[in-house]
Design a protein around this motif. Structure first.
Motif, PDB file in Angstrom:
ATOM      1  N   LYS A 100       0.858  -1.191   0.000  1.00  0.00           N
ATOM      2  CA  LYS A 100       0.000   0.000   0.000  1.00  0.00           C
ATOM      3  C   LYS A 100       0.885   1.229   0.000  1.00  0.00           C
ATOM      4  N   GLU A 101       0.339   2.334  -0.442  1.00  0.00           N
ATOM      5  CA  GLU A 101       1.057   3.592  -0.307  1.00  0.00           C
ATOM      6  C   GLU A 101       0.934   4.010   1.154  1.00  0.00           C
ATOM      7  N   CYS A 102       2.052   4.269   1.815  1.00  0.00           N
ATOM      8  CA  CYS A 102       2.075   4.579   3.246  1.00  0.00           C
ATOM      9  C   CYS A 102       2.544   6.009   3.472  1.00  0.00           C
ATOM     10  N   TRP A 103       1.690   6.790   4.086  1.00  0.00           N
ATOM     11  CA  TRP A 103       2.019   8.163   4.433  1.00  0.00           C
ATOM     12  C   TRP A 103       2.133   8.250   5.950  1.00  0.00           C
ATOM     13  N   VAL A 104       3.137   8.966   6.431  1.00  0.00           N
ATOM     14  CA  VAL A 104       3.354   9.138   7.858  1.00  0.00           C
ATOM     15  C   VAL A 104       3.263  10.626   8.182  1.00  0.00           C
ATOM     16  N   ILE A 105       2.353  10.951   9.092  1.00  0.00           N
ATOM     17  CA  ILE A 105       2.202  12.333   9.541  1.00  0.00           C
ATOM     18  C   ILE A 105       2.626  12.368  11.003  1.00  0.00           C
ATOM     19  N   GLY A 106       3.724  13.041  11.260  1.00  0.00           N
ATOM     20  CA  GLY A 106       4.274  13.099  12.608  1.00  0.00           C
ATOM     21  C   GLY A 106       5.685  12.555  12.618  1.00  0.00           C
ATOM     22  N   PRO A 107       6.265  12.425  13.800  1.00  0.00           N
ATOM     23  CA  PRO A 107       7.655  11.987  13.907  1.00  0.00           C
ATOM     24  C   PRO A 107       7.813  10.512  13.528  1.00  0.00           C
ATOM     25  N   LYS A 108       9.018  10.150  13.181  1.00  0.00           N
ATOM     26  CA  LYS A 108       9.341   8.763  12.867  1.00  0.00           C
ATOM     27  C   LYS A 108       9.531   8.026  14.184  1.00  0.00           C
ATOM     28  N   GLU A 109       8.533   7.246  14.569  1.00  0.00           N
ATOM     29  CA  GLU A 109       8.538   6.579  15.877  1.00  0.00           C
ATOM     30  C   GLU A 109       9.453   5.367  15.938  1.00  0.00           C
ATOM     31  N   ASN A 110       9.710   4.746  14.822  1.00  0.00           N
ATOM     32  CA  ASN A 110      10.614   3.599  14.828  1.00  0.00           C
ATOM     33  C   ASN A 110      11.325   3.492  13.490  1.00  0.00           C
ATOM     34  N   LEU A 111      12.245   2.572  13.395  1.00  0.00           N
ATOM     35  CA  LEU A 111      13.097   2.485  12.209  1.00  0.00           C
ATOM     36  C   LEU A 111      12.332   2.183  10.935  1.00  0.00           C
ATOM     37  N   TYR A 113       9.632   3.461   9.903  1.00  0.00           N
ATOM     38  CA  TYR A 113       9.120   4.699   9.325  1.00  0.00           C
ATOM     39  C   TYR A 113      10.206   5.420   8.518  1.00  0.00           C
ATOM     40  N   CYS A 114      11.425   4.909   8.561  1.00  0.00           N
ATOM     41  CA  CYS A 114      12.526   5.480   7.792  1.00  0.00           C
ATOM     42  C   CYS A 114      12.665   4.833   6.421  1.00  0.00           C
ATOM     43  N   LEU A 115      11.913   3.772   6.162  1.00  0.00           N
ATOM     44  CA  LEU A 115      11.984   3.121   4.852  1.00  0.00           C
ATOM     45  C   LEU A 115      11.526   4.071   3.758  1.00  0.00           C
ATOM     46  N   PRO A 116      12.062   3.914   2.552  1.00  0.00           N
ATOM     47  CA  PRO A 116      11.669   4.815   1.464  1.00  0.00           C
ATOM     48  C   PRO A 116      10.187   4.706   1.097  1.00  0.00           C
ATOM     49  N   GLN A 117       9.545   3.591   1.430  1.00  0.00           N
ATOM     50  CA  GLN A 117       8.120   3.436   1.138  1.00  0.00           C
ATOM     51  C   GLN A 117       7.244   4.298   2.041  1.00  0.00           C
ATOM     52  N   ALA A 118       7.798   4.810   3.116  1.00  0.00           N
ATOM     53  CA  ALA A 118       7.052   5.654   4.046  1.00  0.00           C
ATOM     54  C   ALA A 118       7.228   7.115   3.633  1.00  0.00           C
ATOM     55  N   VAL A 119       6.190   7.682   3.096  1.00  0.00           N
ATOM     56  CA  VAL A 119       6.224   9.076   2.651  1.00  0.00           C
ATOM     57  C   VAL A 119       5.938   9.965   3.857  1.00  0.00           C
ATOM     58  N   GLN A 120       6.931  10.717   4.267  1.00  0.00           N
ATOM     59  CA  GLN A 120       6.813  11.576   5.445  1.00  0.00           C
ATOM     60  C   GLN A 120       6.134  12.894   5.079  1.00  0.00           C
ATOM     61  N   MET A 121       5.170  13.316   5.889  1.00  0.00           N
ATOM     62  CA  MET A 121       4.479  14.592   5.688  1.00  0.00           C
ATOM     63  C   MET A 121       4.445  15.352   7.002  1.00  0.00           C
ATOM     64  N   ARG A 122       4.367  16.646   6.896  1.00  0.00           N
ATOM     65  CA  ARG A 122       4.380  17.495   8.088  1.00  0.00           C
ATOM     66  C   ARG A 122       3.003  17.631   8.737  1.00  0.00           C
ATOM     67  N   SER A 123       1.944  17.531   7.910  1.00  0.00           N
ATOM     68  CA  SER A 123       0.617  17.826   8.454  1.00  0.00           C
ATOM     69  C   SER A 123      -0.477  17.162   7.618  1.00  0.00           C
ATOM     70  N   TRP A 124      -1.660  17.133   8.203  1.00  0.00           N
ATOM     71  CA  TRP A 124      -2.829  16.635   7.478  1.00  0.00           C
ATOM     72  C   TRP A 124      -3.115  17.521   6.269  1.00  0.00           C
TER      73      TRP A 124
END
Length: 140
Positions: A100-111, A113-124
Motif C-alpha cells: 500500500k502507499e504509506c504516508w506518515v504524519i508526525g515523527p518517525k517513531e521507529n526504524l 518509518y525510515c523506509l523509502p516506502q514511508a512518505v513523510q508529511m508534516r501535516s494533514w
C-alpha cells in the motif's frame, strides 16, 4: 479518487474522524471502521487479551480487512514519551507488506518509518493537498 485507511491512537479518534470527513467530502473512500467508535475495547478489558481474546480477534480482523481495502494508509504518529498503544505499528507493517502507499504524519517513531516506502508529511493539510493533486493514486 483514492480509498484511504487512517491509523492513529484511539485517543485521537475524534480528530481523525474529522480528517476522514474531509477526505470523504473531497470524494475519497474511507475504509477504516474503527472510526465509527464501536471497535473500542472497554477499559476494564484493556490488556487482558487472554480473557477477551475473541473480542480482540474480531477487532483485529476488521482492521486487517479495512487495511486491505485501502490504496493509501495514513499513519499519525506520536511524539516521544507520549503513552500510546502499538496497533498502528502493526497496521503499518501490514500496509507495507501489502504494498500500500504509506504516508506518515508526525515523527518517525521507529526504524520502519525510515523506509523509502514511508512518505513523510508534516501535516494533514499537506496530505490533503497531495490527495487533491491526485499524486496519491497508485499505478497498479
Amino acid at each position: 479518487m483514492a480509498s484511504i485507511y487512517f491509523a492513529a491512537c484511539y485517543s485521537r479518534r475524534e480528530q481523525i474522524l474529522e480528517y476522514a470527513n474531509q477526505a470523504r467530502a473531497a470524494g475519497h473512500e474511507v475504509t477504516c471502521r474503527w472510526l465509527n467508535g464501536q471497535n473500542r475495547i472497554p477499559a476494564s478489558r484493556l490488556g487482558d487479551v487472554e480473557s477477551y481474546q475473541e473480542d480482540y480477534r474480531q477487532l483485529a480482523q476488521v482492521d486487517w480487512e479495512d487495511i486491505r481495502k485501502a490504496e493509501i494508509c495514513i499513519f499519525f504518529t506520536e511524539e516521544a514519551g507520549r503513552p500510546s498503544g502499538g496497533g498502528r505499528h502493526v497496521e503499518f507493517g501490514i500496509a507495507l507488506q501489502s504494498q500500500k502507499e504509506c504516508w506518515v504524519i508526525g515523527p518517525k517513531e521507529n526504524l520502519f518509518y525510515c523506509l523509502p516506502q514511508a512518505v513523510q508529511m508534516r501535516s494533514w493539510e499537506e496530505a490533503m493537498a497531495r490527495l487533491a493533486n491526485s499524486e496519491a493514486v497508485p499505478a497498479n
